[in-house]
Scaffold this motif. Structure first.
Motif, PDB file in Angstrom:
ATOM      1  N   VAL A 159       0.867  -1.094  -0.038  1.00  0.00           N
ATOM      2  CA  VAL A 159       0.062  -0.105  -0.111  1.00  0.00           C
ATOM      3  C   VAL A 159       0.892   1.285  -0.113  1.00  0.00           C
ATOM      4  O   VAL A 159       1.912   1.307   0.654  1.00  0.00           O
ATOM      5  CB  VAL A 159      -0.852   0.104   1.084  1.00  0.00           C
ATOM      6  N   LEU A 160       0.278   2.119  -0.754  1.00  0.00           N
ATOM      7  CA  LEU A 160       1.258   3.435  -0.969  1.00  0.00           C
ATOM      8  C   LEU A 160       0.127   4.443  -0.991  1.00  0.00           C
ATOM      9  O   LEU A 160      -0.767   4.676  -1.890  1.00  0.00           O
ATOM     10  CB  LEU A 160       2.157   3.700  -2.110  1.00  0.00           C
ATOM     11  N   GLU A 161       0.194   5.464   0.401  1.00  0.00           N
ATOM     12  CA  GLU A 161      -0.792   6.406   0.359  1.00  0.00           C
ATOM     13  C   GLU A 161      -2.318   6.106   0.305  1.00  0.00           C
ATOM     14  O   GLU A 161      -3.112   6.633  -0.181  1.00  0.00           O
ATOM     15  CB  GLU A 161      -0.315   7.659  -0.514  1.00  0.00           C
ATOM     16  N   GLY A 162      -2.505   4.776   0.839  1.00  0.00           N
ATOM     17  CA  GLY A 162      -3.952   4.309   1.127  1.00  0.00           C
ATOM     18  C   GLY A 162      -4.353   3.597  -0.213  1.00  0.00           C
ATOM     19  O   GLY A 162      -5.335   3.319  -0.213  1.00  0.00           O
ATOM     20  N   HIS A 167       5.581  -3.206  -7.206  1.00  0.00           N
ATOM     21  CA  HIS A 167       6.723  -2.524  -7.981  1.00  0.00           C
ATOM     22  C   HIS A 167       7.463  -3.849  -8.091  1.00  0.00           C
ATOM     23  O   HIS A 167       7.580  -4.886  -7.454  1.00  0.00           O
ATOM     24  CB  HIS A 167       7.428  -1.802  -7.122  1.00  0.00           C
ATOM     25  N   THR A 168       7.997  -4.065  -9.533  1.00  0.00           N
ATOM     26  CA  THR A 168       9.103  -4.981  -9.834  1.00  0.00           C
ATOM     27  C   THR A 168      10.398  -4.720  -9.706  1.00  0.00           C
ATOM     28  O   THR A 168      10.839  -3.634 -10.584  1.00  0.00           O
ATOM     29  CB  THR A 168       8.403  -5.490 -11.312  1.00  0.00           C
ATOM     30  N   VAL A 169      11.184  -5.731  -8.955  1.00  0.00           N
ATOM     31  CA  VAL A 169      12.618  -5.223  -8.862  1.00  0.00           C
ATOM     32  C   VAL A 169      13.195  -5.734 -10.323  1.00  0.00           C
ATOM     33  O   VAL A 169      12.792  -6.863 -10.565  1.00  0.00           O
ATOM     34  CB  VAL A 169      13.121  -5.781  -7.728  1.00  0.00           C
ATOM     35  N   GLY A 191       6.636   6.240   2.757  1.00  0.00           N
ATOM     36  CA  GLY A 191       5.077   6.002   2.923  1.00  0.00           C
ATOM     37  C   GLY A 191       4.735   4.681   2.281  1.00  0.00           C
ATOM     38  O   GLY A 191       3.500   4.176   2.666  1.00  0.00           O
ATOM     39  N   ALA A 192       5.433   3.886   1.738  1.00  0.00           N
ATOM     40  CA  ALA A 192       5.056   2.509   0.884  1.00  0.00           C
ATOM     41  C   ALA A 192       4.868   1.515   2.198  1.00  0.00           C
ATOM     42  O   ALA A 192       6.231   1.524   2.769  1.00  0.00           O
ATOM     43  CB  ALA A 192       6.219   2.261  -0.211  1.00  0.00           C
ATOM     44  N   VAL A 193       4.218   0.630   2.118  1.00  0.00           N
ATOM     45  CA  VAL A 193       4.063  -0.493   3.071  1.00  0.00           C
ATOM     46  C   VAL A 193       4.225  -1.792   2.426  1.00  0.00           C
ATOM     47  O   VAL A 193       2.974  -1.999   1.555  1.00  0.00           O
ATOM     48  CB  VAL A 193       2.947  -0.282   4.135  1.00  0.00           C
ATOM     49  N   VAL A 194       5.248  -2.570   2.563  1.00  0.00           N
ATOM     50  CA  VAL A 194       5.254  -3.769   1.652  1.00  0.00           C
ATOM     51  C   VAL A 194       4.466  -4.752   2.422  1.00  0.00           C
ATOM     52  O   VAL A 194       4.710  -5.105   3.606  1.00  0.00           O
ATOM     53  CB  VAL A 194       6.641  -4.119   1.291  1.00  0.00           C
ATOM     54  N   LYS A 195       3.524  -5.512   1.747  1.00  0.00           N
ATOM     55  CA  LYS A 195       2.970  -6.609   2.353  1.00  0.00           C
ATOM     56  C   LYS A 195       3.324  -8.069   1.986  1.00  0.00           C
ATOM     57  O   LYS A 195       3.493  -8.769   2.898  1.00  0.00           O
ATOM     58  CB  LYS A 195       1.204  -6.470   1.804  1.00  0.00           C
TER      59      LYS A 195
END
Length: 216
Positions: A159-162, A167-169, A191-195
């Motif tokens: 999630v980013l900013e709600g 994102h692909t590395v 602000g990015a939250v990796v799930k």
């Protein structure tokens, strides 16, 4: 002119004068002795005081020596304590590294199914500086496995900013015969939250293996 005093009177006067002189001389002698006695006593007292001062100085030097020794011991103990703390931190770090290596080599044990090339382990964690650290273990557990040349790709979802965010590395070259461990750091947007993190092993356009891990 002859004196008018008769001889008996003269002798009496002379005797009185001589007696007075003798008394004065005796008094002077006794007074001198008393002064000499005081000087001798003063000298003895001075000698005694000097001896006491010397003794006090010696005691002060001994106490200073004891204090210096105690300070040296305290400094040595502090130094030893710091060295031991450093050694303890080093041992703890080595212990963590050994546990990681143990877990890694446990994963090298071939599975009972005798599977082919596969991702055997995928680990990821968020760091405080806004980065993601990841580690992947890829294996070909069979004997005399052919050399594999392909790529490995990571995909991040969260999630980013709600809003949903992914994102692909960029893919990395992957070459192995038995096993290969890859690891790296990936910067994240503020602000990015990796799930979840998904790793894929690509052989050209074909996906040979995939594994997903969830982050707390």
């Amino acid at each position: 002119m002859r004196s008018a005093l008769p001889w008996p009177v003269r002798w009496l006067v002379l005797a009185v004068v001589l007696g007075f002189c003798a008394a004065v001389a005796l008094w002077a002698f006794e007074f001198g002795r008393s002064i000499a006695g005081l000087e001798a006593g003063s000298r003895e007292e001075l000698v005694r005081l000097r001896a006491e001062v010397a003794q006090l100085r010696e005691q002060a030097q001994q106490q200073q020596t004891v204090a210096n020794t105690a300070q040296s011991i305290l400094t040595a103990e502090r130094t030893t304590s710091e060295v031991l703390k450093g050694q303890l931190r080093q041992l703890e770090a080595e212990n963590r590294a050994l546990r990681e290596d143990l877990g890694f080599f446990e994963k090298l044990i071939p599975s009972a199914r005798g599977e082919g090339l596969a991702i055997r382990s995928l680990q990821a964690e968020r760091l405080a500086d806004g980065q993601l650290r990841w580690q992947v273990l890829v294996m070909q557990p069979q004997r005399n496995a052919p050399e594999f040349n392909g790529r490995i790709e990571l995909q991040l979802q969260g999630v980013l900013e709600g809003q949903p965010w992914s994102h692909t590395v960029p893919a990395q070259a992957l070459q192995l015969r038995q096993y290969r461990r890859l690891e790296g750091l990936q910067a994240l947007p503020a602000g990015a939250v990796v799930k979840t993190v998904t790793a894929r092993v690509l052989d050209g356009t074909a996906v040979r293996s995939t594994q997903t891990t969830a982050l707390d």
